[in-house]
Scaffold this motif. Structure first.
Motif, mmCIF file in Angstrom:
data_model
loop_
_atom_site.group_PDB
_atom_site.id
_atom_site.type_symbol
_atom_site.label_atom_id
_atom_site.label_comp_id
_atom_site.label_asym_id
_atom_site.label_seq_id
_atom_site.Cartn_x
_atom_site.Cartn_y
_atom_site.Cartn_z
ATOM 1 N N GLU A 1 -2.811 5.818 10.461
ATOM 2 C CA GLU A 1 -1.886 4.676 10.511
ATOM 3 C C GLU A 1 -0.861 4.853 9.388
ATOM 4 O OE1 GLU A 1 -1.671 -0.215 10.729
ATOM 5 O OE2 GLU A 1 -3.505 0.723 9.972
ATOM 6 N N ILE A 2 0.415 4.747 9.771
ATOM 7 C CA ILE A 2 1.471 5.071 8.800
ATOM 8 C C ILE A 2 2.487 3.928 8.671
ATOM 9 C CG2 ILE A 2 1.255 7.560 9.191
ATOM 10 C CD1 ILE A 2 4.268 5.766 10.543
ATOM 11 N N ASN A 3 3.297 4.048 7.617
ATOM 12 C CA ASN A 3 4.362 3.082 7.336
ATOM 13 C C ASN A 3 5.640 3.502 8.057
ATOM 14 O OD1 ASN A 3 6.306 1.433 6.137
ATOM 15 N ND2 ASN A 3 6.354 2.635 4.232
ATOM 16 N N GLU B 1 9.643 8.371 -8.446
ATOM 17 C CA GLU B 1 10.584 7.397 -7.872
ATOM 18 C C GLU B 1 9.985 5.994 -7.910
ATOM 19 O OE1 GLU B 1 11.483 8.567 -3.882
ATOM 20 O OE2 GLU B 1 12.639 10.326 -4.503
ATOM 21 N N TYR B 2 10.859 5.002 -7.839
ATOM 22 C CA TYR B 2 10.366 3.628 -7.683
ATOM 23 C C TYR B 2 10.145 3.390 -6.198
ATOM 24 C CZ TYR B 2 11.833 3.035 -12.505
ATOM 25 O OH TYR B 2 11.959 3.168 -13.849
ATOM 26 N N TYR B 3 8.882 3.283 -5.830
ATOM 27 C CA TYR B 3 8.527 3.132 -4.421
ATOM 28 C C TYR B 3 8.550 1.658 -4.007
ATOM 29 C CZ TYR B 3 6.185 7.811 -4.422
ATOM 30 O OH TYR B 3 5.867 9.135 -4.483
ATOM 31 N N LEU B 4 9.293 1.352 -2.974
ATOM 32 C CA LEU B 4 9.233 0.013 -2.386
ATOM 33 C C LEU B 4 7.813 -0.271 -1.873
ATOM 34 C CD1 LEU B 4 10.721 -2.518 -1.326
ATOM 35 C CD2 LEU B 4 11.268 -1.221 0.746
ATOM 36 N N THR B 5 7.198 0.798 -1.411
ATOM 37 C CA THR B 5 5.862 0.672 -0.811
ATOM 38 C C THR B 5 4.811 0.160 -1.799
ATOM 39 O OG1 THR B 5 5.718 3.038 -1.261
ATOM 40 C CG2 THR B 5 6.222 2.392 0.978
ATOM 41 N N ASP B 6 5.074 0.292 -3.101
ATOM 42 C CA ASP B 6 4.117 -0.204 -4.111
ATOM 43 C C ASP B 6 3.974 -1.721 -4.056
ATOM 44 O OD1 ASP B 6 3.586 2.332 -4.896
ATOM 45 O OD2 ASP B 6 4.642 2.231 -6.822
ATOM 46 N N LEU B 7 4.975 -2.400 -3.496
ATOM 47 C CA LEU B 7 4.900 -3.869 -3.420
ATOM 48 C C LEU B 7 3.808 -4.352 -2.458
ATOM 49 C CD1 LEU B 7 7.293 -3.945 -5.224
ATOM 50 C CD2 LEU B 7 8.525 -5.349 -3.567
ATOM 51 N N VAL B 8 3.393 -3.471 -1.551
ATOM 52 C CA VAL B 8 2.352 -3.866 -0.590
ATOM 53 C C VAL B 8 1.047 -4.159 -1.331
ATOM 54 C CG1 VAL B 8 0.958 -3.097 1.370
ATOM 55 C CG2 VAL B 8 3.429 -2.687 1.345
ATOM 56 N N ALA B 9 0.676 -3.307 -2.270
ATOM 57 C CA ALA B 9 -0.565 -3.534 -3.026
ATOM 58 C C ALA B 9 -0.468 -4.838 -3.824
ATOM 59 C CB ALA B 9 -0.826 -2.357 -3.959
ATOM 60 N N VAL B 10 0.732 -5.139 -4.336
ATOM 61 C CA VAL B 10 0.923 -6.366 -5.127
ATOM 62 C C VAL B 10 0.690 -7.593 -4.234
ATOM 63 C CG1 VAL B 10 2.552 -7.719 -6.518
ATOM 64 C CG2 VAL B 10 2.580 -5.202 -6.636
ATOM 65 N N ALA B 11 1.326 -7.596 -3.059
ATOM 66 C CA ALA B 11 1.158 -8.734 -2.146
ATOM 67 C C ALA B 11 -0.279 -8.792 -1.618
ATOM 68 C CB ALA B 11 2.144 -8.626 -0.988
ATOM 69 N N ILE C 1 0.030 0.908 0.500
ATOM 70 C CA ILE C 1 0.607 2.100 1.140
ATOM 71 C C ILE C 1 0.554 3.215 0.102
ATOM 72 C CG2 ILE C 1 2.687 3.158 2.073
ATOM 73 C CD1 ILE C 1 3.513 0.404 3.107
ATOM 74 N N VAL C 2 0.029 4.347 0.515
ATOM 75 C CA VAL C 2 -0.001 5.504 -0.382
ATOM 76 C C VAL C 2 0.906 6.579 0.214
ATOM 77 C CG1 VAL C 2 -1.440 7.287 -1.449
ATOM 78 C CG2 VAL C 2 -2.335 4.954 -1.151
#
Ligand code: UD1
Ligand code: MG
Length: 462
Positions: A168-170, A199-209, A153-154
């Motif tokens: 397509e959005i989050n 900020e610490y984005y929760l959305t960054d975890l998507v790339a990790v998973a 997610i960007v």
């Protein structure tokens, strides 16, 4: 469904330009956070943790009043982004719950059935995100895919023009493997917040998973449900959708609305079949309206109970009032707290009633103030009658007996009582009790001076 859930609700909501916490802004009479918490509970979530920060006392107090101990809280202070928010909730997560649902507190229209379907579909993936495809993707986070495969997610603020072109959005709803969540959030928040918003984005975890091949997306078709509220315009849009849903449900239940687009019904209002609502009606708070009642143009009815077959003519305002069967109210009548209007009563234009009971069939049809009184059955209160209930320090009561007749433009100075079937002559200032069946005349006696007007004109018009 047994799922633990966290709701992010700590942000200030800078774009609302408000003193009030964003999630406390109301949609159809309920703060946004209440809608989201209720949807999570109705979807069957247990162990619901709300992450609070900005104005947390207000948010906590409201949710505790509504839901008691079904809702727990975690504090995020300072607010360093959505990833940091969920990280602050980690200590409140229950041991052994393998999955955690994450909801955004600023998305008030998400329905419990949708949440349930999403959680079911997310089974088996490490991180699943609810997405939607919009005609105008606005400032939502963009879903970046590689073919069909979810990659990342960007956030809009960090997106290139090509990424911003993605529609397509989050939606801000996620289901995560709890262990993955705890481990990765700790890593995320230990590093720098390296993005456009710092900020610490929760959305960054998507790339990790996604890198581990374990991220999935679930596409929501009914895009109205995911309207996030960051600005007043979005608040109005979310409210309009919610109102349509409420109005449609009442019309399905047998309520007629002459103009549903201009009929405003709060979420907790209760209506019976064959209620007829004219345009511009606003029903607020814990209002109930009984079968066959008509509410005229522009009426505002707040926390009031109106029974069956009542006619309310245009432009009335009720607050904490009670109206019984068959009464006829208005136009332009003000029922204030404690107004208790009995069956078949008539309360007409420019009449204000406060903390007073009118028994069956009593009438006060024109220009009156009735405060702290009791009016007996079938009594008639003439035009312009004032109950003088206040001496500057205390309030006093006025009683008017059954069948009594109070002439126009009278002042009843409380404490005072007018007996059963008694009369008060028009224009009286009544300071003492009037006996049953008696007549009170309390005004200057008229005297006529013959020819006076002619003389006055002669003196002035030489
Ligand atoms: C967020 C998502 C975005 C998504 C959108 C959907 C991130 C980084 N972005 O953006 O991808 O499209 O929601 O509506 O997650 N909050 C906290 N603590 C904070 C910051 C926010 O609790 O430190 C809460 C807010 O109170 C709010 C929610 O998290 O309820 C979302 O925050 P908001 O600032 O509105 O994020 P968006 O910019 O809308
Ligand atoms: Mg938002």
């Amino acid at each position: 469904m047994s799922t633990q859930a966290v709701i992010m609700a700590a942000g200030k909501g800078t774009r609302m330009k408000s003193d009030r916490s964003k999630v406390m802004h109301e949609v159809a009479g309920r703060p946004m956070i209440e809608w989201v918490a209720k949807a999570a509970l109705d979807a069957g979530c247990d162990n619901l943790v709300v992450i609070v920060g900005h104005q947390r006392e207000v948010v906590q107090e409201h949710l505790t009043r509504q839901f008691g101990d079904r809702v727990a809280f975690a504090v995020q202070d300072p607010q360093l982004g959505t990833g940091h928010a969920v990280f602050c909730a980690v200590p409140a997560l229950r041991d052994g719950a393998s999955r955690t649902l994450i909801l955004s507190g600023d998305v008030p229209n998400m329905q419990p059935e949708t949440i349930r379907a999403f959680v079911a579909a997310a089974q088996g993936s490490t991180l699943s995100v609810m997405t939607a495809v919009l005609a105008d993707a606005a400032r939502y986070g963009r879903i970046v895919r590689d073919g069909e495969t979810l990659r990342a997610i960007v956030e809009h603020a960090d997106a290139s023009p090509e990424v911003r072109a993605i529609r397509e959005i989050n939606t801000g709803f996620y289901v995560a493997d709890t262990e993955f969540l705890c481990t990765e959030l700790a890593k995320l928040c230990a590093g720098p917040a390296d993005n456009a918003q710092g900020e610490y984005y929760l959305t960054d975890l998507v790339a990790v998973a996604a890198a581990a091949g374990a991220a999935t997306a679930w596409v929501l078709d009914d895009v109205a449900q995911m309207q996030g509220v960051n600005t007043r315009t979005q608040l109005a849009e979310a409210t309009a959708w919610c109102r349509t849903r409420i109005n449609d449900a009442w019309m399905d239940a047998g309520v007629t609305m002459l103009d549903p687009r201009h009929t405003y019904i709060d979420a907790d209002v209760q209506l019976a079949a064959d209620v007829l609502l004219h345009p511009g009606v606003q029903l607020i708070g814990a209002t109930t309206i009984g079968e066959g009642t008509t509410v005229g143009n522009g009426c505002v009815i707040e926390d009031s109970h109106v029974a069956q077959d009542v006619t309310i003519l245009p432009f009335c305002h009720f607050e904490q009032a009670h109206v019984e069967n068959g009464a006829r109210i208005g136009p332009m009548c003000h029922l204030r707290p404690g107004a208790d209007i009995g069956p078949q009563c008539h309360v007409g234009n420019f009449v204000e009633v406060k903390n007073s009971r009118l028994d069956v069939g009593a009438k006060a049809n024109h220009h009156s103030y009735i405060g702290d009184g009791h009016i007996g059955a079938r009594a008639n209160i003439g035009a312009g009658t004032i109950f003088c209930n206040y001496d500057g320090y205390r309030k006093h009561r006025t009683t008017v007996g059954a069948g009594a007749f109070v002439g126009s433009n009278s002042a009843l100075v409380a404490p005072v009582s007018v007996g059963e079937n008694a009369y008060v002559a028009a224009g009286s200032v009544v300071t003492g009790d009037v006996p049953k069946d008696g007549l009170a005349v309390a005004r200057g006696r008229q005297r006529n001076i013959e020819g006076w007007a002619k003389g006055w004109r002669a003196t002035n018009e030489d």
